[in-house]
Design an enzyme around this catalytic site. Structure first.
Site, short mmCIF file in Angstrom:
data_model
loop_
_atom_site.label_atom_id
_atom_site.label_comp_id
_atom_site.label_asym_id
_atom_site.label_seq_id
_atom_site.Cartn_x
_atom_site.Cartn_y
_atom_site.Cartn_z
N GLU A 68 0.84 -1.21 0.00
CA GLU A 68 0.00 0.00 0.00
C GLU A 68 0.87 1.25 0.00
O GLU A 68 0.63 2.20 -0.75
CB GLU A 68 -0.93 -0.03 1.21
CG GLU A 68 -1.72 1.25 1.43
CD GLU A 68 -1.73 1.68 2.88
OE1 GLU A 68 -1.35 2.83 3.15
OE2 GLU A 68 -2.11 0.86 3.74
N GLU A 125 5.63 3.99 11.43
CA GLU A 125 4.19 3.89 11.71
C GLU A 125 3.93 2.87 12.81
O GLU A 125 3.14 3.11 13.72
CB GLU A 125 3.45 3.50 10.43
CG GLU A 125 1.94 3.44 10.59
CD GLU A 125 1.23 3.12 9.29
OE1 GLU A 125 0.00 2.95 9.34
OE2 GLU A 125 1.89 3.02 8.23
N LEU A 154 -30.11 -3.55 22.13
CA LEU A 154 -30.63 -3.81 23.48
C LEU A 154 -29.51 -3.97 24.50
O LEU A 154 -29.58 -3.40 25.60
CB LEU A 154 -31.50 -5.08 23.44
CG LEU A 154 -32.79 -4.94 22.62
CD1 LEU A 154 -33.52 -6.27 22.54
CD2 LEU A 154 -33.69 -3.86 23.21
N GLU A 158 -28.76 2.27 27.17
CA GLU A 158 -28.30 2.95 28.38
C GLU A 158 -29.45 3.54 29.19
O GLU A 158 -29.25 4.29 30.14
CB GLU A 158 -27.30 4.05 28.00
CG GLU A 158 -26.07 3.50 27.30
CD GLU A 158 -25.09 4.59 26.86
OE1 GLU A 158 -25.23 5.73 27.33
OE2 GLU A 158 -24.20 4.29 26.04
N LEU A 201 -20.59 1.31 28.63
CA LEU A 201 -20.72 -0.01 28.02
C LEU A 201 -20.98 0.15 26.53
O LEU A 201 -21.78 1.00 26.12
CB LEU A 201 -21.86 -0.78 28.68
CG LEU A 201 -22.15 -2.22 28.23
CD1 LEU A 201 -22.74 -3.03 29.38
CD2 LEU A 201 -23.08 -2.29 27.03
N GLY A 211 -21.91 -4.74 20.23
CA GLY A 211 -22.33 -4.83 18.84
C GLY A 211 -21.42 -5.71 18.02
O GLY A 211 -20.49 -6.35 18.52
N PRO A 265 -18.96 23.19 3.54
CA PRO A 265 -19.21 22.06 4.45
C PRO A 265 -20.34 21.20 3.90
O PRO A 265 -21.33 21.72 3.39
CB PRO A 265 -19.60 22.75 5.76
CG PRO A 265 -18.98 24.11 5.69
CD PRO A 265 -19.04 24.49 4.24
N LYS A 266 -20.19 19.90 4.01
CA LYS A 266 -21.16 19.00 3.40
C LYS A 266 -22.39 18.76 4.28
O LYS A 266 -23.38 18.21 3.82
CB LYS A 266 -20.50 17.67 3.06
CG LYS A 266 -19.35 17.80 2.06
CD LYS A 266 -19.84 18.38 0.73
CE LYS A 266 -18.74 18.58 -0.28
NZ LYS A 266 -17.85 19.71 0.01
#
Length: 974
Positions: A68, A146, A294, A298, A316, A319, A854-855
């Site tokens: 890369e 890096e 779920l 919170e 917390l 996912g 700005p988008k």
């Protein structure tokens, strides 16, 4: 013969999306998404290759990442190493790339008129890259730098630990970044030619049939199609299958383990990971979205609510986490309190109690419908994306989703499939879990050291009696499913247009107590709003203790209201409060439907806030750890911090904030809150889909709550004066030295203070930064390989500006300072020899950048607010500066450089900040130049030994004159 094999015109897009889309599959198998946007002020493109570091040869870890890097270093058609970056820089563009587990993504943007020549250069990466011997030898240093930058990062460390504790025969266990040892030293020892390996990897895997291309431009779809075919039809196809790994890297042996990890920062966390099969094919029903919604909830009755009341956790997250093509994970991560660390098994037990409740109650269609509704609203009214990030994202998804669903795949839930939710829950069991517990408390208690990052850790099997206990965790009566969300928006109409609506924000209320700027949106036309409310108090920055008190107020308020306000956040209306130098800043952003309700609720709670002594101690402990953890920040962040310390009229150091922590008590905070709100000034901005009367009503509510609940009175005019910037002496050269004991890298920031902000100086400095940006990076980073992070640009603060150059490197800061000076010695000649055409290109590129709109409504509102917060109020600065830029000549820039940057100028004002690594125990590390063992670079400056004494000897610049007329409020007359 047409080179287009298949065309797609049925791509689903949102209601408010005015762009035109077309999908293609070329004869060589390349998948293409074309986006025509006649209004775009930037064109962009991205190409995604469905191969990442999981395909690295076992004997060359990091090869995909190294490749890369190398693709930027010249092609057969454009052999100059910096040709691509130079072209983009001269035409208002930028580029970047990243390597992931299963794909590599390259992307750029550019001024719309120059899309075709940019595509020409870009396409050659994938047709005939050079991989020259010289560039290969040098760029491996950038990869190594890096990696060195990442070594003290706990997120990188945990990611690598996750991999090495997986099945050692699975590609997931590889070291993906690579370093000098894996890509240079060891290959040489084994007579492996890395350049040949790069060529082989490119030839084997960089196949058009596993690539996805996305192009966005002003051109018509037909014209964009012609460009795609013209420049990418010669990318070769090897007809290879997209690499997949259906076997999960976590087999039975890698499950039911508990790892104890020593972090760099003083953090405490508990991370649960559950192996899952690939989930992409379920994107229309997304069972992990339902479960994550779920588990991570919170609000009242949530898992987090229970754990916080126990005093075990502060936050917390839960996912789906991507792994590689063919496998994924479901994760639950919690931030532990000190007591929570002692109850990690109980916390895991609570997680399984919640999951058992979900299994017992079964999938609830009304919850899915709410998720579906919110996702649909988000898609239909989503903001317009920045071209470069948009093309990057879409290119990566062309081989993941059907072409017609690429835009909507992550938003639109169309299939209610409870059986998939039940099946996914079957994976979230004690027999399938992996635990990582991270804390400083494990120092001296580990028995393993990870090879590449040096992380100390210990892994043990979870005892079967604990697993059995979790299996029989049962149901917790404190936990229940969330109620229906009252904040789900139902009104999406655009408000009536105000007759007095102007192109820029205007003041619609200005009193001794409050000032309100208002701008009704007439550009984005979405049912959204941004509200900024700054509650100013001179108490905040009087001393370090008051800074800490204000910070604790905002942290405790967030903590106390999180459960109540969380439904608004997931419904697309967010609230945030934070400490700033002059008080508290409250922001509300999202759908305008319920913003009045949320603002009222927040102000009622804030003006009647009561301190909870139990949560106070927990939040205080986390706050102190946060202050201490600053030492682990990247060195380039440290030099920016120290430069601000030097240049600001008043600035409290982290150490000074820590020194008064013992004085931070519940009683002091309660007393402080009363005094804080007793005298305030409110400055605010309302921007979006609201009317003037609605904006005034919102401010009236803020004022009413402050006056009724706190008896708040206006500040005196003299209490609103902002701090100013230190004025360096002409001809000076100051050095501030500091150390860092966490990172192997050092850093330097060299700041050349120029002037107060005014249009001539602004454009001259901006144009100089534009011209030298690419050569600075090319010479100091690419050619001299000083470090992975090399940055040049302007620094602005309190109405004062200058040129800054920042480098993070394993070389000594003094050496880096010398190399910057050597670079700047070449700049004058470079400027003077520049052709009129080259100069015009840079002016045009700068104009393109300044005029890029700005988008999103949020981005524009942030710009407006920054102008308000700075006291400059120059809402139209970019338009004015571009107009002025038309008349700036090359001689103007040359003279600017000679007067304020050139080494022999008597007017130059230079400040160097050195942050020297002490990790190797030696402050006097290598100061040799890159090409001589005998020459030592000497940068003779005046070292700042006493910062307070230094500041007291310096003048201050005046504050900027506001660009709008503000009322002068006199509280009393003599």
């Amino acid at each position: 013969m047409s080179f287009v094999k298949k065309q797609y015109d049925n791509i689903e897009k949102s209601l408010k999306d005015s762009r035109l889309y077309r999908g293609l599959e070329l004869q060589n198998g390349l998948k293409v998404m074309l986006i025509s946007d006649t209004s775009t002020d930037k064109s962009a493109a991205a190409l995604n290759v469905s191969v990442g570091h999981l395909c690295d040869p076992w004997e060359l870890p990091g090869l995909a990442h190294f490749l890369e890097h190398m693709l930027f270093m010249g092609t057969k058609k454009y052999p100059l190493e910096n040709e691509y970056s130079k072209f983009l820089s001269e035409h208002g563009g930028a580029s970047n790339a990243f390597t992931a587990t299963d794909h590599t993504n390259y992307f750029f943007d550019v001024a719309p008129a120059h899309l075709e020549p940019a595509l020409d250069r870009f396409s050659q990466f994938f047709i005939e890259p050079l991989f020259t011997e010289s560039a290969t030898g040098r760029e491996v240093n950038a990869v190594d730098s890096e990696h060195t930058k990442n070594i003290p990062s706990d997120s990188w460390r945990l990611m690598q630990l996750d991999r090495i504790t997986s099945n050692s025969g699975h590609p997931y266990s590889k070291f993906g970044t690579g370093n000098k040892e894996t890509l240079d030293t060891l290959p040489k020892d084994k007579n492996v030619n890395v350049r040949e390996a790069l060529l082989q990897f490119h030839d084997e895997y960089y196949s058009s049939n596993i690539m996805g291309l996305c192009i966005l431009g002003q051109e018509s779809l037909d014209s964009l199609q012609d460009l795609a075919v013209k420049y990418f039809k010669d990318v070769k196809t090897k007809d290879i299958p997209i690499p997949e790994w259906p076997e999960h890297p976590f087999s039975e042996e890698q499950k039911k383990i508990k790892a104890f990890v020593v972090p760099v920062r003083d953090v405490r966390s508990l991370n649960l990971t559950f192996p899952l099969p690939a989930q992409e094919k379920y994107y229309k029903s997304c069972p992990t979205h339902y479960i994550g919604h779920l588990v991570a909830h919170e609000g009242t009755g949530s898992l987090l609510s229970f754990l916080k009341k126990k005093g075990w956790v502060n936050s917390l997250l839960a996912g789906l986490k991507s792994g590689g093509r063919g496998f994924s994970f479901f994760v639950v991560n919690v931030d532990l309190t000190e007591e929570g660390l002692e109850h990690n098994d109980d916390i895991v037990g609570a997680v399984f109690q919640y999951l058992e409740m979900l299994r017992k109650d079964g999938p609830q269609e009304h919850i899915f419908e709410e998720c579906k509704q919110l996702s649909s609203i988000q898609f239909q009214f989503k903001d317009k994306e920045r071209p470069m990030s948009y093309t990057c994202k879409l290119a990566a998804e062309l081989h993941t989703y059907p072409m017609e669903d690429v835009l909507s795949s992550e938003y639109v839930l169309t299939e209610w499939k409870p059986e998939l939710i039940t099946e996914t829950l079957s994976y979230l069991t004690p027999d399938n879990v992996r635990l990582f517990i991270v804390a400083k408390a494990f120092e001296g208690k580990t028995d393993c050291v990870e090879k590449y990052y040096g992380t100390n850790y210990k892994v043990e099997k979870i005892p079967e009696d604990i697993v059995t206990k979790w299996k029989n965790a049962g149901i917790n009566s404190c936990m229940h499913l969330p109620e229906r969300n009252e904040f789900v928006p139902t009104k999406f109409d655009l408000k009536p247009r105000d007759e007095l609506n102007t192109s820029l924000p205007r003041i619609i209320h200005d009193s001794p107590f409050c000032r309100l700027f208002f701008k009704q949106d007439d550009e984005y036309l979405l049912p959204k709003v941004c509200v900024f409310i700054q509650i100013t108090s001179p108490l905040v920055y009087t001393d370090p203790l008051h800074v800490n008190l204000t910070t604790m107020l905002h942290l405790l308020f967030n903590d106390a209201t999180n459960e109540e306000l969380y439904p608004a956040e997931i419904a697309g209306l967010s609230f945030n409060i934070k400490t700033i130098k002059y008080g508290l800043l409250l922001t509300f952003k999202g759908y305008d439907d319920k913003v009045q309700v949320l603002c009222k609720k927040v102000m009622e709670r804030l003006t009647r806030f009561e301190v909870d002594p139990v949560r106070f101690e927990i939040i205080k402990e986390a706050f102190v750890r946060g202050l201490k953890n600053f030492r682990a920040d990247q060195p380039h962040n440290h030099v920016v911090y120290y430069t601000s310390l030097v240049m600001s009229e008043r600035a409290w150091r982290k150490e000074e904030l820590l020194d008064c922590i013992d004085d931070l008590t519940v009683e002091r905070l309660r007393s402080f809150i009363n005094v804080f709100f007793s005298r305030t000034h409110v400055e605010s901005l309302v921007h979006g889909n609201v009317t003037e009367n609605e904006a005034l009503d919102l401010l009236t509510e803020v004022e009413k709550q402050l006056k009724n609940n706190c008896c708040s009175k206006p500040l005196l005019p003299g209490q609103l004066v902002k701090d100013r910037e230190i004025q360096l002496d002409e001809g000076c050269y100051y050095i501030l030295k500091a150390t860092n004991d966490v990172h192997k890298s050092s850093a330097v920031e060299i700041y050349y203070q120029c002037s107060q902000e005014e249009i001539h100086m602004n454009t001259s400095l901006d144009l100089l930064c534009q011209i030298i940006s690419e050569p600075c990076f090319n010479i100091l980073r690419t050619q001299e390989q000083l470090g992975y992070i090399v940055f040049s640009g302007k620094r602005r603060g309190n109405g004062v500006q200058g040129l800054r150059i920042i480098i993070q490197s394993e070389r000594h800061p003094e050496f880096l300072d010398g190399r910057v000076e050597a670079f700047l010695e070449c700049v004058q000649g470079f400027l003077e020899s520049m052709t009129d055409e080259e100069f015009s290109l840079h002016k045009a590129a700068l104009s393109t950048k300044k005029l890029e709109r700005p988008k999103t409504l949020n981005s524009l509102a942030n710009f407006y607010w920054n102008e308000i917060a700075s006291g400059d109020y120059n809402f139209g600065r970019h338009v004015d500066e571009v107009e002025y830029l038309k008349n700036v000549t090359k001689d103007d820039v040359v003279q600017f450089f000679k007067d304020l940057i050139c080494k022999n100028s008597m007017k130059r004002k230079k400040l160097s900040v050195y942050v020297q690594s002490t990790v190797n125990g030696n402050l006097e590390c290598d100061l040799k130049t890159s090409d001589s063992n005998d020459v030592k670079v000497q940068c003779q400056g005046t070292v700042i030994e006493d910062l307070a004494k230094f500041k007291s000897s310096k003048a201050l610049y005046p504050l900027p004159v506001p660009h709008v007329t503000l009322k002068s409020h006199t509280v009393s007359k003599l």
